[in-house]
Design an enzyme around this catalytic site. Structure first.
Site, PDB file in Angstrom:
ATOM      1  N   LYS A  36      -0.126   7.057   2.125  1.00 51.84           N
ATOM      2  CA  LYS A  36      -1.332   7.706   1.607  1.00 51.84           C
ATOM      3  C   LYS A  36      -0.936   9.082   1.107  1.00 51.84           C
ATOM      4  O   LYS A  36      -0.382   9.888   1.850  1.00 51.84           O
ATOM      5  CB  LYS A  36      -2.377   7.822   2.708  1.00 51.84           C
ATOM      6  N   LYS A  89      -2.196   4.113  -1.219  1.00 52.89           N
ATOM      7  CA  LYS A  89      -3.431   4.778  -1.641  1.00 52.89           C
ATOM      8  C   LYS A  89      -3.113   6.141  -2.201  1.00 52.89           C
ATOM      9  O   LYS A  89      -2.333   6.856  -1.577  1.00 52.89           O
ATOM     10  CB  LYS A  89      -4.340   4.923  -0.421  1.00 52.89           C
TER      11      LYS A  89
END
Ligand code: PBG
Length: 347
Positions: free
Chosen positions: A218, A271
């Site tokens: 992330k 992400k």
């Protein structure tokens, strides 16, 4: 003399080799299509807050709302009926504090919503985003080292996100959400050891059937902007680059993924999605676990904003990005377009 003719434009053009043959008609294109979106590819994120009959629009995310548990359950049922297998929950607590206590309160917003959804649609997969940023008054993803606070550790810097103290709370909150019926816990804080701590906590509580889907790679992204309005969770000081990854680092993403796999993650996520398709593709090749990708709030908002100006087509561009994300290697995509996408692909 060779029998092949060469064009002046391209000395290497071979007239027998014409890939365009396979693109000539719609049926041919359909026949050779490599990547096909289906409703089972999508996971619908939902923002939930206390109350009844609440459906509050999120300004920066057209078509997205903050829902009360009853309305979230109705929305979840609608998604399930369209063939979407899972929802991902983000909670907005009644009140925020330094330790994010509502995240592990058995009657907190997430457990209440999970129960409402499971009552309405028992088979729908419920994923709980496991992070503290929505619950803390400072907006960071865990406990902050602050002189005078109970967890204060003088050897660590003031303002530092306390890793190991936060792990205990993440495990505790995960157990609470799992006991309420969550099928999947999805830790999104990028703390070291979060997957292992949550796995151990769940197992010690007899919850070994609960899946851990890690936000493994992330990035500290500008594309989370609209989410912070939606979840009411902007950091009150500093930013998240002390724990989320530098967008410049691809190899480091593979290291993060490998650690989460070793700690027992069942599914790993990359992400955001579109700016990180190279990372997604590399992760897909590096692991045999299912790989998820998160098309985040800013990706959704920018497509909507350009479409609202008439500069791009909403449906076409949204489906193009989702297809690209799947092509790059995602087995599942968290996307605010989930319901629209199902309508578009089946329409
Ligand atoms: C953290 C979390 C965030 C998102 C998902 N989980 C925000 C952040 O890291 O700042 C962003 C999702 C999106 O932008 O759609 N709980």
């Amino acid at each position: 003399m060779s029998s092949t003719q060469h064009t002046p434009a391209d000395g290497h053009f071979h007239p027998h080799l014409r890939p365009r043959r396979l693109r000539r008609t719609e049926a041919l294109r359909r026949m050779v299509q490599e990547t096909t979106l289906t409703p089972a590819d999508f996971i619908l994120p939902l923002f939930v807050r206390h109350g009844q009959d609440v459906q509050q629009p999120i300004r920066s995310m057209p078509g997205q709302f903050q829902w009360s548990p009853d309305k979230a359950a109705a929305e979840a049922r609608a998604a399930w009926q369209m063939g979407i297998p899972a929802v991902l929950l983000f909670g907005i607590p009644e009140s925020k504090d330094a330790l994010g206590t509502e995240n592990y309160a058995p009657n907190g917003i997430i457990p209440a919503t999970i129960r409402a959804i499971k009552d309405a649609v028992p088979e729908l997969i419920v994923i709980s985003d496991m992070c503290f940023c929505e619950y803390t008054d400072h907006g960071h993803c865990g406990i902050i080292n602050h002189a005078g606070d109970p967890h204060y550790t003088p050897r660590l810097p003031e303002g530092y996100l306390l890793n190991d103290a936060t792990l205990e709370l993440l495990a505790r909150a995960s157990i609470v959400h799992a006991e309420a019926g969550a099928d999947i816990i999805a830790p999104s804080g990028m703390l070291d050891g979060m997957v292992g701590a949550i796995r151990a906590g769940l197992d010690a509580s007899g919850l070994d059937h609960v899946i851990v889907m890690s936000y493994a790679a992330k990035f500290a992204s500008g594309f989370y902007g609209p989410f912070r309005e939606a979840a009411e969770s902007p950091p009150q000081f500093g930013d998240r680059s002390g724990y989320q990854m530098d967008p410049a680092n691809g190899r480091e993403a593979l290291k993060e993924v490998a650690l989460d796999v070793a700690e027992g993650a069942d599914i790993v996520m990359v992400k955001p999605a579109l700016p990180y398709l190279d990372v997604l593709s590399a992760v897909r090749q590096a692991v045999s676990l299912p790989v998820a990708a998160y098309q985040v709030s800013g990706e959704y908002a920018m497509i909507h904003a350009a479409a609202a100006n008439g500069w791009i087509g909403l449906e076409r561009c949204a489906l193009e990005t989702l297809t690209s994300i799947k092509r790059a290697g995602a087995d599942m995509i968290m996307t605010y377009f989930a319901k629209d996408a199902v309508r578009w692909i089946s329409g």
